[in-house]
Design a protein around this motif. Structure first.
Motif, PDB file in Angstrom:
ATOM      1  N   ALA A   2       0.836  -1.199   0.000  1.00 54.12           N
ATOM      2  CA  ALA A   2       0.000   0.000   0.000  1.00 54.12           C
ATOM      3  C   ALA A   2       0.876   1.257   0.000  1.00 54.12           C
ATOM      4  CB  ALA A   2      -0.904  -0.011   1.224  1.00 54.12           C
ATOM      5  N   ARG A   3       0.265   2.374  -0.343  1.00 55.56           N
ATOM      6  CA  ARG A   3       0.902   3.687  -0.201  1.00 55.56           C
ATOM      7  C   ARG A   3      -0.021   4.504   0.696  1.00 55.56           C
ATOM      8  NH1 ARG A   3       1.510   8.794  -3.100  1.00 55.56           N
ATOM      9  NH2 ARG A   3      -0.163   8.213  -4.533  1.00 55.56           N
ATOM     10  N   GLU A  79       7.215  -0.415   5.111  1.00 56.03           N
ATOM     11  CA  GLU A  79       6.837  -0.995   3.821  1.00 56.03           C
ATOM     12  C   GLU A  79       5.696  -0.240   3.147  1.00 56.03           C
ATOM     13  OE1 GLU A  79       4.804  -4.962   3.569  1.00 56.03           O
ATOM     14  OE2 GLU A  79       6.687  -5.535   2.607  1.00 56.03           O
ATOM     15  N   ASP A  80       4.728   0.254   3.943  1.00 56.35           N
ATOM     16  CA  ASP A  80       3.580   0.952   3.372  1.00 56.35           C
ATOM     17  C   ASP A  80       3.785   2.466   3.297  1.00 56.35           C
ATOM     18  OD1 ASP A  80       2.128  -1.345   2.905  1.00 56.35           O
ATOM     19  OD2 ASP A  80       1.197  -1.329   4.886  1.00 56.35           O
ATOM     20  N   GLY A  81       5.010   2.917   3.582  1.00 57.91           N
ATOM     21  CA  GLY A  81       5.335   4.310   3.363  1.00 57.91           C
ATOM     22  C   GLY A  81       5.412   5.197   4.583  1.00 57.91           C
ATOM     23  N   ILE A 142      -9.544  11.149   6.460  1.00 58.86           N
ATOM     24  CA  ILE A 142      -9.669   9.830   5.846  1.00 58.86           C
ATOM     25  C   ILE A 142      -8.267   9.266   5.697  1.00 58.86           C
ATOM     26  CG2 ILE A 142     -10.419   8.498   3.837  1.00 58.86           C
ATOM     27  CD1 ILE A 142     -12.396  10.750   3.229  1.00 58.86           C
ATOM     28  N   PHE A 143      -8.084   8.027   6.121  1.00 55.41           N
ATOM     29  CA  PHE A 143      -6.780   7.369   6.044  1.00 55.41           C
ATOM     30  C   PHE A 143      -6.913   6.110   5.202  1.00 55.41           C
ATOM     31  CE2 PHE A 143      -3.658   4.288   7.658  1.00 55.41           C
ATOM     32  CZ  PHE A 143      -2.485   5.025   7.546  1.00 55.41           C
ATOM     33  N   GLY A 144      -5.923   5.865   4.352  1.00 54.80           N
ATOM     34  CA  GLY A 144      -5.976   4.649   3.557  1.00 54.80           C
ATOM     35  C   GLY A 144      -4.915   4.626   2.481  1.00 54.80           C
ATOM     36  N   ASP A 145      -5.123   3.731   1.521  1.00 54.75           N
ATOM     37  CA  ASP A 145      -4.159   3.495   0.451  1.00 54.75           C
ATOM     38  C   ASP A 145      -4.438   4.442  -0.713  1.00 54.75           C
ATOM     39  OD1 ASP A 145      -2.439   2.539  -1.464  1.00 54.75           O
ATOM     40  OD2 ASP A 145      -3.200   0.477  -1.446  1.00 54.75           O
TER      41      ASP A 145
END
Length: 205
Positions: A2-3, A79-81, A142-145
């Motif tokens: 994910a980013r 890994e996801d930034g 909002i939090f997410g990829d």
């Protein structure tokens, strides 16, 4: 992979500080410093005065100056930034603090290390939301990829004009804002650790 990023809608922030209080509780953040806070900015002259509420935090930049500046390797990208600080590798040289254009990093004397927002990596690793996102009563965060076109954050970013804080720094932040009144321009010289309330010279009678 994910980013991960965050989108903050300044249309719906009410300046309640539920986010910064939740963050303080989650990480036992010392008084006087912040991982996450809300700037209050009053702009204009009486009777045409506008108050802006602007949440600010580490931007988890794609080109993170703190990551490049740290001589001990304590600042790392997960890994996801998420950009985080490994306490055991930090020797408090403060190079990261000097490099960060957002003033997002502070010294925690009790931990003996520099600290900042981590997007609550310990929570998101368990599938939870960051504490600030969970606490917000207006859902302005909002939090997410960012790379998942079906995610809520990607859909909202695509449907709105989004911007970033201090775009001219060229750090490519992963914290995006919906800012229709250009409030971010009013804190172009501020930082996360600076005074919470900002009155601009000449803006008030």
């Amino acid at each position: 992979m994910a980013r991960l990023g965050m989108l903050i809608d300044l249309n719906t922030c009410i300046g309640c500080h539920a986010c910064s209080v939740a963050c303080k509780v989650e990480f036992d953040v010392p008084l006087g410093v912040f991982r996450d806070t809300v700037k209050y900015v009053e702009h204009g002259s009486y009777p045409q005065v506008t108050r802006h509420f602007i949440p600010v935090l580490c931007n988890h930049c794609e080109d993170a100056p703190c990551l490049n500046a740290c001589p001990t390797g304590a600042v790392v990208r997960l890994e996801d930034g998420e950009v985080t600080i490994e306490e055991g590798d930090c020797n408090l040289n403060r190079a990261c603090m000097s490099a960060c254009p957002y003033g997002a990093i502070y010294v925690d004397e009790d931990r003996g290390a520099a600290q900042k927002c981590t997007f609550c990596a310990h929570r998101t690793a368990e599938g939870l939301q960051p504490a600030c996102v969970d606490a917000c009563p207006t859902n302005c965060r909002i939090f997410g990829d960012l790379d998942d076109a079906d995610s809520e954050i990607a859909k909202k970013a695509a449907a709105n004009a989004v911007t970033v804080w201090k775009e001219g720094e060229g750090t490519r932040p992963r914290v995006l804002y919906i800012d229709p009144r250009n409030a971010l321009d009013l804190i172009a010289d501020a930082g996360v650790q600076a005074d919470q309330a900002t009155d601009l010279p000449g803006d008030r009678a």
